[in-house]
Design a protein around this motif. Structure first.
Motif, mmCIF file in Angstrom:
data_model
loop_
_atom_site.group_PDB
_atom_site.id
_atom_site.type_symbol
_atom_site.label_atom_id
_atom_site.label_comp_id
_atom_site.label_asym_id
_atom_site.label_seq_id
_atom_site.Cartn_x
_atom_site.Cartn_y
_atom_site.Cartn_z
ATOM 1 N N ASP A 66 -22.763 27.331 14.735
ATOM 2 C CA ASP A 66 -24.065 27.066 15.531
ATOM 3 C C ASP A 66 -23.889 26.144 16.449
ATOM 4 N N LEU A 67 -23.508 26.613 17.846
ATOM 5 C CA LEU A 67 -23.287 25.581 18.637
ATOM 6 C C LEU A 67 -24.296 24.965 19.218
ATOM 7 N N LYS A 68 -25.700 25.268 19.506
ATOM 8 C CA LYS A 68 -26.788 24.745 19.629
ATOM 9 C C LYS A 68 -27.049 23.348 18.749
ATOM 10 N N ARG A 69 -26.909 23.621 17.469
ATOM 11 C CA ARG A 69 -27.121 22.397 16.335
ATOM 12 C C ARG A 69 -25.965 21.411 16.928
ATOM 13 N N TYR A 70 -24.889 21.992 17.075
ATOM 14 C CA TYR A 70 -23.708 20.958 17.358
ATOM 15 C C TYR A 70 -24.068 20.288 18.589
ATOM 16 N N LEU A 71 -24.272 20.878 19.543
ATOM 17 C CA LEU A 71 -24.584 20.168 21.058
ATOM 18 C C LEU A 71 -25.781 19.378 21.003
ATOM 19 N N ASP A 72 -26.573 19.831 19.993
ATOM 20 C CA ASP A 72 -27.836 19.006 19.857
ATOM 21 C C ASP A 72 -27.718 17.548 19.354
ATOM 22 N N ASN A 73 -26.610 17.363 18.595
ATOM 23 C CA ASN A 73 -26.143 16.403 17.901
ATOM 24 C C ASN A 73 -25.013 15.420 18.217
ATOM 25 N N GLU A 118 -16.908 29.103 26.510
ATOM 26 C CA GLU A 118 -17.468 29.911 27.464
ATOM 27 C C GLU A 118 -19.015 29.601 27.257
ATOM 28 N N ARG A 119 -19.417 29.673 25.624
ATOM 29 C CA ARG A 119 -20.803 29.452 25.212
ATOM 30 C C ARG A 119 -20.976 28.013 25.351
ATOM 31 N N TYR A 120 -20.145 27.131 24.965
ATOM 32 C CA TYR A 120 -20.276 25.828 24.991
ATOM 33 C C TYR A 120 -20.801 25.190 26.157
ATOM 34 N N GLU A 121 -20.137 25.677 27.406
ATOM 35 C CA GLU A 121 -20.820 25.131 28.792
ATOM 36 C C GLU A 121 -22.231 25.740 29.063
ATOM 37 N N SER A 122 -22.200 27.064 28.723
ATOM 38 C CA SER A 122 -23.518 27.673 28.888
ATOM 39 C C SER A 122 -24.787 26.953 28.008
ATOM 40 N N ILE A 123 -24.610 26.862 26.847
ATOM 41 C CA ILE A 123 -25.504 26.046 26.242
ATOM 42 C C ILE A 123 -25.908 24.630 26.331
ATOM 43 N N ASN A 124 -24.739 23.923 26.586
ATOM 44 C CA ASN A 124 -24.858 22.460 27.158
ATOM 45 C C ASN A 124 -25.685 22.489 28.378
ATOM 46 N N ILE A 130 -33.124 21.329 29.484
ATOM 47 C CA ILE A 130 -34.214 21.857 28.532
ATOM 48 C C ILE A 130 -34.769 23.335 28.861
ATOM 49 N N GLU A 131 -33.937 24.136 28.635
ATOM 50 C CA GLU A 131 -34.252 25.613 28.613
ATOM 51 C C GLU A 131 -33.880 26.266 27.248
ATOM 52 N N PRO A 132 -34.644 27.039 26.843
ATOM 53 C CA PRO A 132 -34.717 27.756 25.505
ATOM 54 C C PRO A 132 -33.171 28.418 25.223
ATOM 55 N N VAL A 133 -32.545 28.219 23.945
ATOM 56 C CA VAL A 133 -31.161 28.828 23.716
ATOM 57 C C VAL A 133 -31.460 29.955 22.497
ATOM 58 N N ASP A 135 -30.796 32.605 19.396
ATOM 59 C CA ASP A 135 -30.045 32.560 18.408
ATOM 60 C C ASP A 135 -28.633 33.239 18.791
ATOM 61 N N LYS A 136 -28.899 34.470 19.224
ATOM 62 C CA LYS A 136 -27.666 35.388 19.420
ATOM 63 C C LYS A 136 -26.533 34.776 20.410
ATOM 64 N N GLU A 137 -27.007 33.700 21.298
ATOM 65 C CA GLU A 137 -26.066 33.100 22.123
ATOM 66 C C GLU A 137 -25.681 31.736 21.391
ATOM 67 N N SER A 138 -26.265 31.243 20.545
ATOM 68 C CA SER A 138 -25.894 30.084 19.857
ATOM 69 C C SER A 138 -24.788 30.104 18.737
ATOM 70 N N LEU A 139 -25.197 31.307 17.933
ATOM 71 C CA LEU A 139 -24.268 31.598 16.618
ATOM 72 C C LEU A 139 -22.908 32.427 17.096
ATOM 73 N N ILE A 140 -21.667 31.794 16.835
ATOM 74 C CA ILE A 140 -20.528 32.633 17.200
ATOM 75 C C ILE A 140 -19.764 32.657 15.917
ATOM 76 N N GLU A 141 -19.213 34.085 15.498
ATOM 77 C CA GLU A 141 -18.754 34.392 14.206
ATOM 78 C C GLU A 141 -17.352 33.583 14.361
ATOM 79 N N ILE A 142 -16.704 33.110 13.375
ATOM 80 C CA ILE A 142 -15.400 32.604 13.070
ATOM 81 C C ILE A 142 -14.678 32.966 11.975
#
Length: 435
Positions: A66-73, A118-124, A130-133, A135-142
């Motif tokens: 979850d990149l959003k949770r990661y970049l939130d913290n 790619e997602r890292y920069e976009s979500i950050n 302060i724009e909404p993110v 779930d489809k963008e935030s979650l990446i399969e690994i």
């Protein structure tokens, strides 16, 4: 001869194909309306699906980050560590530097993946603006091994942070590190664990027992009273139409409204019915109706009998009107009294109507929800909690969709067993093909 046989076979095949085409829409409708929801409930019951837990709020069959949770913290954790470093010296400072180095290595390793980068920069950027993110963008399969590697690194950082002493703001550093431990989302497929847990849970068996008691007692009373009423209104007498219309009143009232009405009537201080029962000695005190186990079960059964006996009477009345009067006239000429006519003519010819009435009412009673939910809420101490009410509480009150779905499947299985028992014991002819 052979040509005629071939033509007959071809015609028969054509008729059979036409018959299948005619019933195809019905089969499709049954599949969509009846079968598909059950299959879907069974599918969800195989997952640990909880709306209250962000890591389990959706079905996950693979490891994700979850990149959003990661970049939130992560940035705030780095900032908190830098702040502590400015005010700390000695061993604690060395530990903080070590933790900071672990974080930097973790962040660099994540960015090595092109998709994550790619997602890292976009979500950050969205978080900064302060724009909404989504779930489809935030979650990446690994990959599983990669997920375990990330999780072990974060757990190592978390354990090191827990051992730190002498921090100026320990709650901030430890809280942000703890939040990072939820960054890796594991698959929440658990197979049949919900069923195993429920079958070992006393509460589910208590709910099934309450449901069986409610169903057996209420349907038995309704059958007897409904048959008596049906026999009465099947006779010709002055005002029969008015009587037939008046018995429909309880059935016409919405169940929720009827339950609320009976709740007032059973009230321990002002309820008229509670007062009447106390006066005739049926209960020790007015408050006993809704505050004791037996009183509460009696109350919900009494209310259900009052409401649904007219339905049973109407179904049986329809069956009574199909019996030819000439049979009774012939029996009377042969000297059969009313009781003998009832047991030799009425009951045998009413068999299918009784089966249909019992089947409908038993299934309806077994799935009872709204009456008990409004009247007692399943109390006191779960003494009137039925299996449907338990499934509702787990599904919506606890937002445990996986376990709630498993209970819903249990209800479906019970209903299917009841249906098959009725058909096998009383109505084999109902399903047989009549050629």
């Amino acid at each position: 001869m052979e040509e005629n046989t071939a033509k007959k076979k071809k015609k028969k095949l054509s008729e059979r194909s036409a018959a299948y085409l005619l019933i195809a829409p019905s089969l499709l409708l049954i599949l969509v309306i009846a079968i598909w929801p059950v299959l879907q409930s069974f599918y969800f019951s195989l997952f640990d699906l909880r709306l209250s837990d962000p890591t389990k709020s959706e079905v996950h069959t693979s490891y994700q980050i979850d990149l959003k949770r990661y970049l939130d913290n992560y940035p705030f954790l780095q900032g908190s560590i830098d702040k502590e470093l400015r005010n700390t010296q000695g061993e604690t400072a060395q530990q903080l530097n070590s933790i900071k180095e672990q974080l930097n290595q973790l962040d660099s390793s994540l960015r090595e993946d092109e998709e994550i980068q790619e997602r890292y920069e976009s979500i950050n950027e969205k978080l900064i603006n302060i724009e909404p993110v989504l779930d489809k963008e935030s979650l990446i399969e690994i990959e599983r091994d990669r997920a375990k590697e990330i999780q072990e690194t974060i757990q190592s950082i978390y354990q090191n942070v827990k051992q730190l002493e002498g921090l100026e703001d320990p709650d901030a550093v430890k809280g942000l590190t703890s939040a990072l431990t939820d960054v890796v989302i594991k698959p929440n497929f658990i197979g049949l664990d919900h069923y195993v847990k429920n079958f070992m849970d006393k509460r589910m068996w208590m709910a099934i027992w309450n449901t069986v008691v409610f169903t057996v007692v209420s349907v038995a009373i309704e059958l007897v009273l409904g048959l008596l009423i049906a026999l009465l209104i099947n006779k010709a007498f002055f005002g029969r139409g008015l009587v037939r219309a008046s018995i429909l009143i309880p059935w016409a009232i919405p169940t929720v409204v009827a339950a609320m009405m009976w709740k007032f009537l059973y009230d321990g201080q002002n309820g008229i019915v509670a007062k009447l029962f106390e006066e005739i000695g049926l209960v020790d005190s007015m408050a006993s109706l809704l505050t004791t186990d037996i009183g509460a079960m009696f109350s919900v059964i009494f209310a259900d009998v009052w409401k649904t006996t007219p339905y049973m009477a109407l179904l049986l009345l329809a069956g009574l009107q199909t019996i030819p009067k000439s049979l009774y006239e012939a029996a009377a000429i042969d000297g059969a009294n009313k009781w003998k006519q009832f047991f030799t003519i009425t009951l045998p010819l009413l068999k299918l109507s009784i089966l249909v009435a019992l089947l409908f009412r038993t299934l309806d009673a077994f799935r009872v929800f709204d009456l008990i939910f409004v009247l007692t809420g399943g109390g006191p101490a779960n003494s009137t909690e039925t299996i449907s009410l338990l499934a509702y509480k787990v599904l919506f009150a606890q937002t445990n969709f996986g376990e709630g779905s498993a209970l819903s499947v249990v209800v479906f299985i019970c209903v299917a067993i009841i249906s098959m028992l009725y058909i096998s014991l009383l109505g084999r002819d109902l399903l047989e093909d009549k050629k």
